[in-house]
Design a protein around this motif. Sequence first.
Motif, PDB file in Angstrom:
ATOM      1  N   GLN A 179      13.240   0.864   1.178  1.00 30.30           N
ATOM      2  CA  GLN A 179      12.261   1.833   1.649  1.00 30.30           C
ATOM      3  C   GLN A 179      12.292   3.113   0.818  1.00 30.30           C
ATOM      4  O   GLN A 179      11.267   3.797   0.670  1.00 30.30           O
ATOM      5  CB  GLN A 179      12.510   2.167   3.129  1.00 30.30           C
ATOM      6  N   CYS A 180      13.449   3.456   0.271  1.00 27.96           N
ATOM      7  CA  CYS A 180      13.568   4.660  -0.557  1.00 27.96           C
ATOM      8  C   CYS A 180      13.235   4.394  -2.023  1.00 27.96           C
ATOM      9  O   CYS A 180      13.047   5.342  -2.789  1.00 27.96           O
ATOM     10  CB  CYS A 180      14.992   5.223  -0.450  1.00 27.96           C
ATOM     11  N   ALA A 181      13.168   3.145  -2.416  1.00 25.84           N
ATOM     12  CA  ALA A 181      12.963   2.806  -3.828  1.00 25.84           C
ATOM     13  C   ALA A 181      11.720   3.468  -4.428  1.00 25.84           C
ATOM     14  O   ALA A 181      11.794   4.026  -5.529  1.00 25.84           O
ATOM     15  CB  ALA A 181      12.893   1.288  -3.983  1.00 25.84           C
ATOM     16  N   PRO A 182      10.560   3.451  -3.757  1.00 27.71           N
ATOM     17  CA  PRO A 182       9.386   4.094  -4.371  1.00 27.71           C
ATOM     18  C   PRO A 182       9.582   5.584  -4.628  1.00 27.71           C
ATOM     19  O   PRO A 182       9.076   6.114  -5.616  1.00 27.71           O
ATOM     20  CB  PRO A 182       8.278   3.850  -3.340  1.00 27.71           C
ATOM     21  N   HIS A 183      10.328   6.266  -3.754  1.00 28.19           N
ATOM     22  CA  HIS A 183      10.569   7.703  -3.972  1.00 28.19           C
ATOM     23  C   HIS A 183      11.362   7.931  -5.244  1.00 28.19           C
ATOM     24  O   HIS A 183      11.024   8.805  -6.057  1.00 28.19           O
ATOM     25  CB  HIS A 183      11.332   8.285  -2.772  1.00 28.19           C
TER      26      HIS A 183
ATOM     27  N   ASP B  34       0.818  -1.214   0.000  1.00 31.26           N
ATOM     28  CA  ASP B  34       0.000   0.000   0.000  1.00 31.26           C
ATOM     29  C   ASP B  34       0.849   1.258   0.000  1.00 31.26           C
ATOM     30  O   ASP B  34       0.535   2.235  -0.685  1.00 31.26           O
ATOM     31  CB  ASP B  34      -0.935   0.004   1.215  1.00 31.26           C
ATOM     32  N   ARG B  35       1.948   1.245   0.783  1.00 34.71           N
ATOM     33  CA  ARG B  35       2.790   2.438   0.861  1.00 34.71           C
ATOM     34  C   ARG B  35       3.405   2.744  -0.491  1.00 34.71           C
ATOM     35  O   ARG B  35       3.395   3.883  -0.953  1.00 34.71           O
ATOM     36  CB  ARG B  35       3.887   2.223   1.901  1.00 34.71           C
ATOM     37  N   ALA B  36       3.961   1.715  -1.141  1.00 36.72           N
ATOM     38  CA  ALA B  36       4.576   1.924  -2.450  1.00 36.72           C
ATOM     39  C   ALA B  36       3.542   2.390  -3.469  1.00 36.72           C
ATOM     40  O   ALA B  36       3.810   3.303  -4.266  1.00 36.72           O
ATOM     41  CB  ALA B  36       5.247   0.638  -2.918  1.00 36.72           C
ATOM     42  N   ALA B  37       2.369   1.790  -3.449  1.00 37.24           N
ATOM     43  CA  ALA B  37       1.326   2.169  -4.403  1.00 37.24           C
ATOM     44  C   ALA B  37       0.899   3.618  -4.210  1.00 37.24           C
ATOM     45  O   ALA B  37       0.666   4.348  -5.181  1.00 37.24           O
ATOM     46  CB  ALA B  37       0.127   1.240  -4.248  1.00 37.24           C
TER      47      ALA B  37
ATOM     48  N   SER C 202       6.636  16.113   0.329  1.00 36.77           N
ATOM     49  CA  SER C 202       6.154  16.033   1.711  1.00 36.77           C
ATOM     50  C   SER C 202       6.344  14.634   2.280  1.00 36.77           C
ATOM     51  O   SER C 202       6.709  14.474   3.449  1.00 36.77           O
ATOM     52  CB  SER C 202       4.666  16.424   1.767  1.00 36.77           C
ATOM     53  N   ALA C 203       6.109  13.624   1.439  1.00 36.08           N
ATOM     54  CA  ALA C 203       6.266  12.241   1.899  1.00 36.08           C
ATOM     55  C   ALA C 203       7.712  11.951   2.263  1.00 36.08           C
ATOM     56  O   ALA C 203       8.007  11.299   3.275  1.00 36.08           O
ATOM     57  CB  ALA C 203       5.776  11.277   0.821  1.00 36.08           C
ATOM     58  N   VAL C 204       8.654  12.423   1.445  1.00 31.85           N
ATOM     59  CA  VAL C 204      10.068  12.202   1.726  1.00 31.85           C
ATOM     60  C   VAL C 204      10.473  12.940   3.001  1.00 31.85           C
ATOM     61  O   VAL C 204      11.186  12.395   3.858  1.00 31.85           O
ATOM     62  CB  VAL C 204      10.940  12.659   0.535  1.00 31.85           C
ATOM     63  N   LYS C 205      10.005  14.166   3.148  1.00 31.17           N
ATOM     64  CA  LYS C 205      10.368  14.966   4.321  1.00 31.17           C
ATOM     65  C   LYS C 205       9.902  14.319   5.612  1.00 31.17           C
ATOM     66  O   LYS C 205      10.588  14.364   6.640  1.00 31.17           O
ATOM     67  CB  LYS C 205       9.774  16.363   4.185  1.00 31.17           C
ATOM     68  N   GLY C 206       8.739  13.682   5.571  1.00 33.75           N
ATOM     69  CA  GLY C 206       8.195  13.075   6.782  1.00 33.75           C
ATOM     70  C   GLY C 206       8.408  11.579   6.883  1.00 33.75           C
ATOM     71  O   GLY C 206       7.859  10.932   7.779  1.00 33.75           O
ATOM     72  N   CYS C 207       9.215  11.012   5.975  1.00 31.83           N
ATOM     73  CA  CYS C 207       9.388   9.555   5.937  1.00 31.83           C
ATOM     74  C   CYS C 207      10.157   9.051   7.164  1.00 31.83           C
ATOM     75  O   CYS C 207      11.209   9.599   7.515  1.00 31.83           O
ATOM     76  CB  CYS C 207      10.124   9.161   4.662  1.00 31.83           C
ATOM     77  N   GLU C 208       9.644   8.002   7.770  1.00 30.39           N
ATOM     78  CA  GLU C 208      10.334   7.319   8.866  1.00 30.39           C
ATOM     79  C   GLU C 208      10.292   5.812   8.651  1.00 30.39           C
ATOM     80  O   GLU C 208      10.247   5.038   9.594  1.00 30.39           O
ATOM     81  CB  GLU C 208       9.697   7.686  10.207  1.00 30.39           C
ATOM     82  N   ALA C 209      10.319   5.417   7.367  1.00 33.10           N
ATOM     83  CA  ALA C 209      10.201   3.996   7.038  1.00 33.10           C
ATOM     84  C   ALA C 209      11.424   3.196   7.464  1.00 33.10           C
ATOM     85  O   ALA C 209      11.344   1.993   7.667  1.00 33.10           O
ATOM     86  CB  ALA C 209       9.963   3.824   5.534  1.00 33.10           C
ATOM     87  N   CYS C 210      12.570   3.854   7.574  1.00 34.43           N
ATOM     88  CA  CYS C 210      13.766   3.205   8.109  1.00 34.43           C
ATOM     89  C   CYS C 210      14.342   4.112   9.197  1.00 34.43           C
ATOM     90  O   CYS C 210      13.812   5.193   9.449  1.00 34.43           O
ATOM     91  CB  CYS C 210      14.806   2.921   7.016  1.00 34.43           C
ATOM     92  N   GLY C 211      15.414   3.693   9.818  1.00 32.02           N
ATOM     93  CA  GLY C 211      15.951   4.449  10.943  1.00 32.02           C
ATOM     94  C   GLY C 211      16.808   5.646  10.582  1.00 32.02           C
ATOM     95  O   GLY C 211      17.238   6.396  11.466  1.00 32.02           O
ATOM     96  N   LEU C 212      17.067   5.867   9.293  1.00 32.71           N
ATOM     97  CA  LEU C 212      17.995   6.919   8.906  1.00 32.71           C
ATOM     98  C   LEU C 212      17.484   8.317   9.223  1.00 32.71           C
ATOM     99  O   LEU C 212      18.275   9.225   9.503  1.00 32.71           O
ATOM    100  CB  LEU C 212      18.320   6.827   7.416  1.00 32.71           C
ATOM    101  N   ARG C 213      16.166   8.499   9.198  1.00 35.80           N
ATOM    102  CA  ARG C 213      15.625   9.840   9.465  1.00 35.80           C
ATOM    103  C   ARG C 213      15.924  10.290  10.893  1.00 35.80           C
ATOM    104  O   ARG C 213      16.012  11.494  11.171  1.00 35.80           O
ATOM    105  CB  ARG C 213      14.105   9.855   9.211  1.00 35.80           C
TER     106      ARG C 213
END
Length: 254
Positions: free
Chosen positions: A171-175, A64-67, A79-90
């Motif tokens: 996690q960054c692939a869809p972006h 769902d997230r990728a779609a 906005s999605a990239v700025k608020g992304c917390e899908a991995c620990g790097l943020r």
Amino acid sequence: MNGRRERILEEMGLAPVWRLRARRRPAAAPVREEPRPAPRRVAPPRFDPVPGLTGRAKLDLADDRAARILRMDWSELKSAVKGCEACGLRKTCTQTVFGVGDEEADWLLVGEAPGSEEDARGEPFVGQAGRLLDNMLAAIALKRGENVYICNVLKCRPPGNRNPEPFEVAQCAPHLLRQLDLIKPKLILAMGRFAVQTLLGTEASIASLRGRLHRYQGVPLIVTYHPAYLLRNLPDKAKAWEDLCFARRSIAAL
């Protein structure tokens, strides 16, 4: 024969001095030495292909997230990239580094991940490596922001500039895929070993991949060295120039 005499004879070129053998004693049984293992070679880091990121794979649209990401417009994606917390790097970076340039560019330049200066400024390819990249572009009549878009595989800086982990890339692939779809470039210039191996899903070296036209998600892709690498390996600047000339010829023929 004393030691002094031996030294004199040796200086005169009459050495070695022969001596009578002592009575031979029975030879002891030879000690069998176990063969020493050959020193282990440390293999270079492997960057396994990430589903959905490599040119030969498709993203799992059941995710769902990728779609959702693949349906976003520019504003939503930023906005999605700025608020992304899908991995620990943020949690460890200062800010996300989305990308910069002409959003309808023919040229898409993809690097690996933000470094410390990019993390501080929020823009890819700044500092010495960025200035070198700008000079390289100027040499083929291109300019940052004009018919050129620049981004990285990852949008967040890994701690200590370490190589990204496969999970982080996934996690960054869809972006990245959505950026590619929105820009619709004519050609991708992949810069650096990690970016090249990740996008093409291969462990081959840059040297073996240069000079050929590859494809990523159907878009022609050319391989070259990262500007930061060129700063440390000046002789390879000539090879990077060959890559840029090849890219210019290739895009002109499209």
